[in-house]
Design a protein around this motif. Structure first.
Motif, PDB file in Angstrom:
ATOM      1  N   UNK A  77      17.141  14.173 -30.658  1.00 42.76           N
ATOM      2  CA  UNK A  77      15.949  13.894 -30.260  1.00 42.76           C
ATOM      3  C   UNK A  77      15.642  12.545 -29.377  1.00 42.76           C
ATOM      4  N   UNK A  78      16.347  11.440 -29.740  1.00 42.54           N
ATOM      5  CA  UNK A  78      16.265  10.359 -28.868  1.00 42.54           C
ATOM      6  C   UNK A  78      17.085  10.477 -27.745  1.00 42.54           C
ATOM      7  N   UNK A  79      18.235  11.135 -27.744  1.00 38.54           N
ATOM      8  CA  UNK A  79      19.268  11.304 -26.654  1.00 38.54           C
ATOM      9  C   UNK A  79      18.221  12.327 -25.552  1.00 38.54           C
ATOM     10  N   UNK A  80      17.560  13.406 -25.966  1.00 37.01           N
ATOM     11  CA  UNK A  80      16.896  14.119 -25.024  1.00 37.01           C
ATOM     12  C   UNK A  80      15.869  13.301 -24.426  1.00 37.01           C
ATOM     13  N   UNK A  81      14.992  12.732 -25.348  1.00 35.71           N
ATOM     14  CA  UNK A  81      13.897  12.091 -24.715  1.00 35.71           C
ATOM     15  C   UNK A  81      14.326  10.922 -23.599  1.00 35.71           C
ATOM     16  N   UNK A  82      15.469  10.139 -23.969  1.00 40.39           N
ATOM     17  CA  UNK A  82      16.122   9.098 -23.196  1.00 40.39           C
ATOM     18  C   UNK A  82      16.484   9.824 -21.811  1.00 40.39           C
ATOM     19  N   UNK A  83      17.274  10.886 -21.797  1.00 39.42           N
ATOM     20  CA  UNK A  83      17.523  11.633 -20.536  1.00 39.42           C
ATOM     21  C   UNK A  83      16.174  12.152 -19.804  1.00 39.42           C
ATOM     22  N   UNK A  84      15.145  12.828 -20.692  1.00 35.54           N
ATOM     23  CA  UNK A  84      14.104  13.117 -19.860  1.00 35.54           C
ATOM     24  C   UNK A  84      13.455  12.074 -19.125  1.00 35.54           C
ATOM     25  N   UNK A  85      13.493  10.871 -19.687  1.00 33.78           N
ATOM     26  CA  UNK A  85      12.614   9.861 -19.059  1.00 33.78           C
ATOM     27  C   UNK A  85      13.328   9.306 -17.955  1.00 33.78           C
ATOM     28  N   UNK A  86      14.863   9.150 -18.005  1.00 34.82           N
ATOM     29  CA  UNK A  86      15.701   8.692 -16.973  1.00 34.82           C
ATOM     30  C   UNK A  86      15.722   9.790 -15.783  1.00 34.82           C
ATOM     31  N   UNK A  87      15.658  10.999 -16.101  1.00 33.55           N
ATOM     32  CA  UNK A  87      15.730  12.000 -15.004  1.00 33.55           C
ATOM     33  C   UNK A  87      14.543  12.258 -14.109  1.00 33.55           C
ATOM     34  N   UNK A  88      13.191  12.460 -15.345  1.00 28.93           N
ATOM     35  CA  UNK A  88      12.004  12.800 -14.566  1.00 28.93           C
ATOM     36  C   UNK A  88      10.828  11.637 -14.382  1.00 28.93           C
ATOM     37  N   UNK A  89      11.059  10.613 -15.232  1.00 31.59           N
ATOM     38  CA  UNK A  89       9.888   9.707 -15.344  1.00 31.59           C
ATOM     39  C   UNK A  89       9.934   8.572 -14.650  1.00 31.59           C
ATOM     40  N   UNK A  90      11.351   7.704 -14.576  1.00 29.55           N
ATOM     41  CA  UNK A  90      11.671   6.553 -14.113  1.00 29.55           C
ATOM     42  C   UNK A  90      11.767   6.689 -12.497  1.00 29.55           C
ATOM     43  N   UNK A  91      11.966   7.665 -12.089  1.00 32.72           N
ATOM     44  CA  UNK A  91      12.120   7.866 -10.485  1.00 32.72           C
ATOM     45  C   UNK A  91      11.438   9.291 -10.241  1.00 32.72           C
ATOM     46  N   UNK A 142      10.441  10.727  -7.654  1.00 34.02           N
ATOM     47  CA  UNK A 142      10.823  11.467  -6.380  1.00 34.02           C
ATOM     48  C   UNK A 142      12.193  11.497  -5.951  1.00 34.02           C
ATOM     49  N   UNK A 143      12.912  11.306  -6.924  1.00 42.14           N
ATOM     50  CA  UNK A 143      14.566  11.259  -6.852  1.00 42.14           C
ATOM     51  C   UNK A 143      14.973  12.625  -6.255  1.00 42.14           C
ATOM     52  N   UNK A 144      16.154  12.570  -5.566  1.00 42.24           N
ATOM     53  CA  UNK A 144      16.715  13.971  -5.115  1.00 42.24           C
ATOM     54  C   UNK A 144      17.178  14.490  -6.419  1.00 42.24           C
ATOM     55  N   UNK A 145      17.686  15.583  -6.356  1.00 44.81           N
ATOM     56  CA  UNK A 145      18.651  16.358  -7.296  1.00 44.81           C
ATOM     57  C   UNK A 145      19.912  15.708  -7.586  1.00 44.81           C
ATOM     58  N   UNK A 146      20.446  14.993  -6.358  1.00 48.24           N
ATOM     59  CA  UNK A 146      21.769  14.354  -6.443  1.00 48.24           C
ATOM     60  C   UNK A 146      21.616  12.900  -7.281  1.00 48.24           C
ATOM     61  N   UNK A 147      20.430  12.489  -7.088  1.00 43.17           N
ATOM     62  CA  UNK A 147      20.151  11.200  -7.848  1.00 43.17           C
ATOM     63  C   UNK A 147      20.072  11.363  -9.355  1.00 43.17           C
ATOM     64  N   UNK A 148      19.521  12.663  -9.614  1.00 45.29           N
ATOM     65  CA  UNK A 148      19.352  12.853 -11.011  1.00 45.29           C
ATOM     66  C   UNK A 148      20.479  13.672 -11.614  1.00 45.29           C
ATOM     67  N   UNK A 149      21.600  13.863 -10.718  1.00 47.64           N
ATOM     68  CA  UNK A 149      22.569  14.756 -11.551  1.00 47.64           C
ATOM     69  C   UNK A 149      23.314  14.073 -12.752  1.00 47.64           C
ATOM     70  N   UNK A 150      23.344  12.858 -12.653  1.00 47.39           N
ATOM     71  CA  UNK A 150      24.129  12.286 -14.061  1.00 47.39           C
ATOM     72  C   UNK A 150      23.227  12.451 -15.272  1.00 47.39           C
TER      73      UNK A 150
END
Length: 146
Positions: A87-101, A103-111
């Motif tokens: 649960x904390x790992x999924x939340x952390x990755x959701x925030x990193x991928x969708x919330x922090x930036x 407007x990022x491109x798919x390439x920037x969200x890949x990691x």
């Protein structure tokens, strides 16, 4: 020839599924720990400017991220309290991928996505039989093998 048939027979691969789940858990867990350790090492310099998740403050947000990336990743590798740990790992990755930036491109969200997808898969599948959860909480298999 019988061994080859067993390897490629999709109905007799329970061992392969458990090994695959273990490798998925261990691989993603081991690979994320250095990200958390890097944050620990730079905490004093970067904590105040860290993303302020839910208005908790940069220090608390960074501390929660470190907890997820280090502690939860180690628990994931062990397969201990796996679904709770995810649960904390999924939340952390959701925030990193969708919330922090956003407007990022798919390439920037890949990691982040390369961590998020296995975490969601493991949340639904569970840790498999090669895990501490199985050793501590597992039940004998009563399902007939096909």
């Amino acid at each position: 020839m019988a061994a080859i048939n067993r390897i490629f027979n999709p109905l007799s691969r329970n061992w392969a599924i458990d090994l695959g789940l273990f490798l998925l858990r261990a691989g993603t867990g081991v690979l994320l720990v250095p990200h958390g350790i890097m944050k620990v090492n730079s905490f004093s310099e970067k904590a105040d400017g860290f993303y302020n998740f839910m208005h908790l403050g940069g220090r608390v947000s960074m501390g929660l991220t470190i907890f997820a990336e280090v502690v939860c990743s180690i628990l994931l590798v062990l397969g201990l309290f796996t679904r709770l740990t995810l649960i904390p790992l999924i939340i952390t990755m959701i925030v990193a991928v969708f919330v922090i930036n956003p407007n990022a491109t798919l390439g920037d969200r890949e990691s982040g996505l390369l961590y998020l997808v296995p975490y969601v898969v493991l949340f639904f599948t569970g840790p498999g039989r090669i895990s501490m959860d199985q050793m501590l909480f597992g039940r004998k298999q009563t399902v007939a093998k096909v």
